[in-house]
Design a protein around this motif. Structure first.
Motif, short mmCIF file in Angstrom:
data_model
loop_
_atom_site.label_atom_id
_atom_site.label_comp_id
_atom_site.label_asym_id
_atom_site.label_seq_id
_atom_site.Cartn_x
_atom_site.Cartn_y
_atom_site.Cartn_z
N TYR A 30 47.07 36.58 30.86
CA TYR A 30 47.35 35.34 31.58
C TYR A 30 48.55 35.54 32.50
N VAL A 31 48.52 34.93 33.67
CA VAL A 31 49.66 34.87 34.56
C VAL A 31 49.93 33.40 34.84
N ASP A 32 51.12 32.95 34.49
CA ASP A 32 51.50 31.54 34.66
C ASP A 32 50.45 30.60 34.05
N ASP A 33 50.04 30.89 32.83
CA ASP A 33 49.07 30.10 32.05
C ASP A 33 47.65 30.12 32.62
N GLU A 34 47.37 30.97 33.59
CA GLU A 34 46.03 31.08 34.16
C GLU A 34 45.39 32.39 33.68
N PHE A 35 44.21 32.28 33.05
CA PHE A 35 43.51 33.47 32.56
C PHE A 35 43.14 34.36 33.73
N ARG A 36 43.42 35.67 33.62
CA ARG A 36 43.07 36.63 34.67
C ARG A 36 41.92 37.53 34.25
N PHE A 37 42.05 38.19 33.10
CA PHE A 37 41.00 39.09 32.63
C PHE A 37 41.26 39.49 31.19
N ASN A 38 40.30 40.21 30.64
CA ASN A 38 40.39 40.72 29.28
C ASN A 38 40.44 42.23 29.37
N VAL A 39 41.32 42.84 28.60
CA VAL A 39 41.42 44.30 28.56
C VAL A 39 41.21 44.77 27.13
N ARG A 40 40.40 45.77 27.00
CA ARG A 40 40.03 46.32 25.69
C ARG A 40 41.23 46.98 25.02
N SER A 41 41.25 46.95 23.72
CA SER A 41 42.29 47.60 22.94
C SER A 41 41.63 48.52 21.93
N ASP A 42 42.01 49.79 21.96
CA ASP A 42 41.46 50.77 21.04
C ASP A 42 42.58 51.72 20.64
N ILE A 43 42.83 51.85 19.37
CA ILE A 43 43.92 52.69 18.88
C ILE A 43 43.78 54.14 19.33
N LEU A 45 42.33 55.10 22.33
CA LEU A 45 42.25 55.23 23.79
C LEU A 45 43.48 54.62 24.46
N ASP A 46 43.89 55.23 25.56
CA ASP A 46 44.92 54.65 26.42
C ASP A 46 44.20 54.00 27.60
N ILE A 47 44.44 52.72 27.81
CA ILE A 47 43.72 51.95 28.82
C ILE A 47 44.73 51.33 29.78
N GLU A 48 44.45 51.40 31.08
CA GLU A 48 45.30 50.78 32.09
C GLU A 48 44.45 49.97 33.04
N GLU A 49 44.97 48.80 33.44
CA GLU A 49 44.29 47.91 34.38
C GLU A 49 45.31 47.40 35.40
N ASP A 50 44.88 47.29 36.66
CA ASP A 50 45.73 46.72 37.70
C ASP A 50 45.84 45.22 37.53
N LEU A 51 47.01 44.69 37.87
CA LEU A 51 47.27 43.25 37.82
C LEU A 51 48.13 42.90 39.03
N THR A 52 47.63 42.01 39.88
CA THR A 52 48.39 41.56 41.03
C THR A 52 49.06 40.24 40.71
N VAL A 53 50.37 40.19 40.91
CA VAL A 53 51.16 38.98 40.67
C VAL A 53 51.88 38.68 41.97
N GLY A 54 51.49 37.60 42.64
CA GLY A 54 52.04 37.31 43.95
C GLY A 54 51.71 38.45 44.89
N SER A 55 52.72 39.04 45.51
CA SER A 55 52.49 40.17 46.42
C SER A 55 52.72 41.51 45.73
N LYS A 56 52.99 41.50 44.44
CA LYS A 56 53.31 42.72 43.71
C LYS A 56 52.12 43.22 42.89
N ARG A 57 51.90 44.51 42.97
CA ARG A 57 50.86 45.15 42.17
C ARG A 57 51.51 45.71 40.90
#
Length: 72
Positions: A30-43, A45-57
């Motif tokens: 969530y960003v500012d109480d707004e749902f953005r996406f779901n990211v998997r969690s696995d002990i 695996l290492d997982i990375e996802e992009d997240l844009t907040v305002g003008s910042k990646r």
């Protein structure tokens, strides 16, 4: 017990709250109480996802089942 992980960042002078809510085998992001996406969690695996907040990646990283936020 589910855990929440939260971070506060400033982008272009505006404060933003980022939350990763534990759903067992994934995290809802969530960003500012707004749902953005779901990211998997696995002990195993290492997982990375992009997240844009305002003008910042940013990047949500889940390493060994623990989320973290990378900014800049």
């Amino acid at each position: 017990m589910a855990r929440d992980f939260d971070w506060t960042i400033r982008v272009d002078g505006t404060r933003h709250e980022i939350l990763a809510r534990d759903r067992g085998n994934s995290f809802d992001i969530y960003v500012d109480d707004e749902f953005r996406f779901n990211v998997r969690s696995d002990i195993n695996l290492d997982i990375e996802e992009d997240l844009t907040v305002g003008s910042k990646r940013c990047r949500i990283a889940v390493y060994r089942g623990v989320p973290d936020l990378a900014v800049d």
